[in-house]
Design an enzyme around this catalytic site. Sequence first.
Site, short mmCIF file in Angstrom:
data_model
loop_
_atom_site.label_atom_id
_atom_site.label_comp_id
_atom_site.label_asym_id
_atom_site.label_seq_id
_atom_site.Cartn_x
_atom_site.Cartn_y
_atom_site.Cartn_z
NE ARG A 1 7.07 6.33 39.03
CZ ARG A 1 7.20 5.61 40.14
NH1 ARG A 1 6.35 5.81 41.14
NH2 ARG A 1 8.16 4.72 40.28
NE ARG B 1 10.69 8.21 39.68
CZ ARG B 1 10.05 8.41 40.82
NH1 ARG B 1 9.75 9.65 41.21
NH2 ARG B 1 9.70 7.38 41.59
CD GLU C 1 12.61 6.84 35.45
OE1 GLU C 1 11.73 7.05 36.31
OE2 GLU C 1 13.40 5.87 35.50
CB CYS D 1 21.07 7.99 41.16
SG CYS D 1 22.19 9.36 41.45
#
Length: 475
Positions: free
Chosen positions: A171, A173, A120, A82
């Site tokens: 996790r 995401r 993702e 990102c």
Amino acid sequence: MRSSSPAFTFVDLFAGVGGFHAAMRSMGGECVYAVEIDKRAAKVYEANWGHPALGDITADADDDLGIMNVPPHDVLCAGFPCQPFSKSGAQRGMDETRGTLFFNIASIIKAHRPKIVLLENVRNLIGPRHQHEYDVIIETLRELGYHVSDSPAVFSPHLLPPALGGTPQVRERVFITATHAPTAVPEDVEHGGPAPVATMADRFGDFDPKRDWRVEEMLDDSHNVPGCTLSDSESHWIRAWDELVQIMRPLMNDRPLPGFPIWADSWLDFREMKAIDWDAKTIEVPRTVTVPNVDPALPAWKQSHLRKNYDFFARHFEVLIPWAHYWKVYTHAFPASRRKLEWQAQDAKTLWETVMHFRPSGIRAKRANYLPALVAINQTSIVGSRERRVSPRETARLQGLPDTFVFPDQPASATYRQMGNGVNVGAVWHVFKRHVRRDLELLRGDAVGRSICKAVEESPNRPNEVLARHRPARA
């Protein structure tokens, strides 16, 4: 595992060691292009999948240079970093992605229009600081003709039961899933698009992650795994805090420790503590203590934190002072980062029943149902029942990779970093299947879409059965 006639083709961007590849190939797909800039990760990728991956997407995909090495494909997968988008000016959409790595993804999509796009990213992509970036991604996909939700799919593999490919790792995401369907875009723009394919509120039958996961079931039995054992200092810190747990339980009527972080350094604010020689062989415990005032200029969270610790110490100083002296808490044996315990293990009886993280801010202990997210930095979880850190092989298992997956000629630190940066195979499998089923009618409109739908419908409930047949291309 490779079919002579693949159900679909896919590209694997920012490929890491191949978490997307594991899911797509198990579903019947064939990789036609992979790119990963990290040399060690690319070496692991090629060793396992037999497909080269080392490269730079900025050289292979750019509107100015052309899509140089990326062939046509049916599914685009990308676990992209990102990068911030500029908020200056009035530019939006494709123009505003320029200068970010998403721009290179958008260039590939623009050139090839894959049937499905599967992106993702970290949970923070949809945090308040990155809302603009997320909005630009969605707008860009719609400009390119993709049916996509305004709302991201946020999902974690620990929500899935083992029968659906889950693993005991929290996790969370963000997944952005899109189908090429230009005719659906105008309605999406007006109404926000379809519902996301997965959410953190999803549940599967009577499976309860908090009740039904046991992280020990994913671990090897051995206590002595080279490179994973605790140092003498680490054992000292754990034994010290564990003794405090045992001391406090009867004093608290066998209730768990407080939920706020217990911060031994805050106790030094008591004037009676300042008078103690912590290096002396014996000390005298004061009869009373004087509770310090809390500085009202401090942030509210810190004021609250200090008040709770002052109250805790004032009620239990008669046992806390001897404990701190015996374990040399205020000496070089106990660095400041280990003088804080954050107990999140509810009714666990001992630290050795928990999963621990040695964090810069202190020691965090959680119930051993599942692990916190694997991270690329040195915060590998310590499993109390094994009295060691999670091994590199175990982290791969927690990411859904089979035990036949190889990491040739690299140090454990590289494997930990790759697993911390990777995508969970079971989560990808689940999200992709849910996406295909949601957009079934749109996908059935052409031969490629029908082939993808058929592959999904004929696939098992989890990728594990297929990955059990995995053999590395070369060791």
